[in-house]
Write a protein that holds these residues in place. Sequence first.
Motif, short mmCIF file in Angstrom:
data_model
loop_
_atom_site.label_atom_id
_atom_site.label_comp_id
_atom_site.label_asym_id
_atom_site.label_seq_id
_atom_site.Cartn_x
_atom_site.Cartn_y
_atom_site.Cartn_z
N HIS A 135 0.81 -1.22 0.00
CA HIS A 135 0.00 0.00 0.00
C HIS A 135 0.84 1.28 0.00
O HIS A 135 0.35 2.34 0.40
CB HIS A 135 -1.00 0.01 1.17
CG HIS A 135 -1.79 -1.25 1.27
ND1 HIS A 135 -2.76 -1.59 0.36
CD2 HIS A 135 -1.70 -2.30 2.14
CE1 HIS A 135 -3.25 -2.77 0.66
NE2 HIS A 135 -2.62 -3.22 1.73
N VAL A 190 -0.44 9.30 5.51
CA VAL A 190 -1.35 8.17 5.45
C VAL A 190 -2.68 8.67 4.91
O VAL A 190 -3.18 9.71 5.34
CB VAL A 190 -1.54 7.52 6.85
CG1 VAL A 190 -2.52 6.36 6.77
CG2 VAL A 190 -0.20 7.06 7.40
N MET A 214 -6.74 7.51 3.72
CA MET A 214 -7.76 6.50 3.97
C MET A 214 -9.06 6.91 3.30
O MET A 214 -9.45 8.08 3.35
CB MET A 214 -7.97 6.37 5.49
CG MET A 214 -8.91 5.27 5.92
SD MET A 214 -9.18 5.25 7.72
CE MET A 214 -7.55 4.86 8.33
N MET A 221 -6.55 2.24 1.73
CA MET A 221 -5.54 2.93 2.52
C MET A 221 -4.26 2.97 1.71
O MET A 221 -3.99 2.07 0.92
CB MET A 221 -5.23 2.20 3.83
CG MET A 221 -6.26 2.32 4.89
SD MET A 221 -5.70 1.55 6.44
CE MET A 221 -4.60 2.83 7.06
N SER A 222 -3.49 4.00 1.95
CA SER A 222 -2.16 4.07 1.36
C SER A 222 -1.27 4.90 2.27
O SER A 222 -1.76 5.59 3.17
CB SER A 222 -2.21 4.70 -0.04
OG SER A 222 -2.49 6.08 0.05
N PHE A 223 0.02 4.79 2.02
CA PHE A 223 0.96 5.65 2.73
C PHE A 223 2.11 5.94 1.81
O PHE A 223 2.39 5.21 0.86
CB PHE A 223 1.44 5.02 4.05
CG PHE A 223 2.44 3.91 3.89
CD1 PHE A 223 3.81 4.16 4.03
CD2 PHE A 223 2.04 2.62 3.60
CE1 PHE A 223 4.74 3.15 3.88
CE2 PHE A 223 2.96 1.60 3.46
CZ PHE A 223 4.31 1.87 3.59
N SER A 282 3.53 -0.44 6.46
CA SER A 282 3.10 -1.47 5.52
C SER A 282 2.22 -2.51 6.22
O SER A 282 1.14 -2.85 5.74
CB SER A 282 4.34 -2.14 4.91
OG SER A 282 3.97 -3.22 4.09
N THR A 326 -1.24 -0.89 7.41
CA THR A 326 -2.22 -0.70 6.34
C THR A 326 -2.77 -2.05 5.87
O THR A 326 -3.95 -2.17 5.58
CB THR A 326 -1.64 0.09 5.15
OG1 THR A 326 -0.46 -0.56 4.68
CG2 THR A 326 -1.33 1.53 5.54
N MET A 366 -6.91 -2.62 6.27
CA MET A 366 -7.69 -2.56 5.03
C MET A 366 -8.94 -3.45 5.16
O MET A 366 -8.85 -4.61 5.54
CB MET A 366 -6.84 -3.05 3.86
CG MET A 366 -7.50 -2.81 2.53
SD MET A 366 -7.41 -1.11 2.01
CE MET A 366 -5.74 -1.07 1.43
N VAL A 377 -2.55 6.99 11.75
CA VAL A 377 -3.86 6.37 11.50
C VAL A 377 -4.85 6.76 12.60
O VAL A 377 -6.02 7.05 12.30
CB VAL A 377 -3.74 4.84 11.38
CG1 VAL A 377 -5.11 4.18 11.29
CG2 VAL A 377 -2.90 4.48 10.15
#
Length: 169
Positions: free
Chosen positions: A23, A48, A50, A60-62, A75, A78, A82, A159
């Motif tokens: 992600h 981050v 969402m 979600m990503s970062f 990693s 996320t 998810m 988060v």
Amino acid sequence: MNQADLGILYRQVILDHAKNPHHFRTLPASVGQQVEKFNPSCGDVLQVRMVVLGNQIQDMSFDGAGCAISMAAASMLTEQLMGQSLPAAREKLAAFSELLMADQGQGQNQDVLFTDESQSVEAKGWQDGDVDLGELSALAGVRQFPTRLKCATLASHAVTALIAKIEGE
């Protein structure tokens, strides 16, 4: 499996996530919400993002830059969150915090966590009631290095702030 073998296995899990983070990407600015967190003690920075529909984390990503521990933690986090509901995500975040703070005068005593090889955190994966942290339990070893706790918790702080931001809308 003995403790030394488990240590090697979990170092490999952390390195795999750090080298090939899940992600690690940028969601479009028009989609979801974003929070950025910075660790001034080492220079790690994470953004981050969402996407939540209803009460469910849809995506979600970062992205950012940091040490292997902060990238691996982001990693794994996320990956674990998810598809979860926001309440379930908060439970996992609390259990992760409990895992990392066990030797810091908070949470459980290490003697309880490591009663024997078959019951250790590394052997079973951290579980607090019904909260299974999966690969996040590999970061339990960070407790031995208090200066690295900020690296391991940077993503979880991001988060947590992001969920509060989303719920505050």
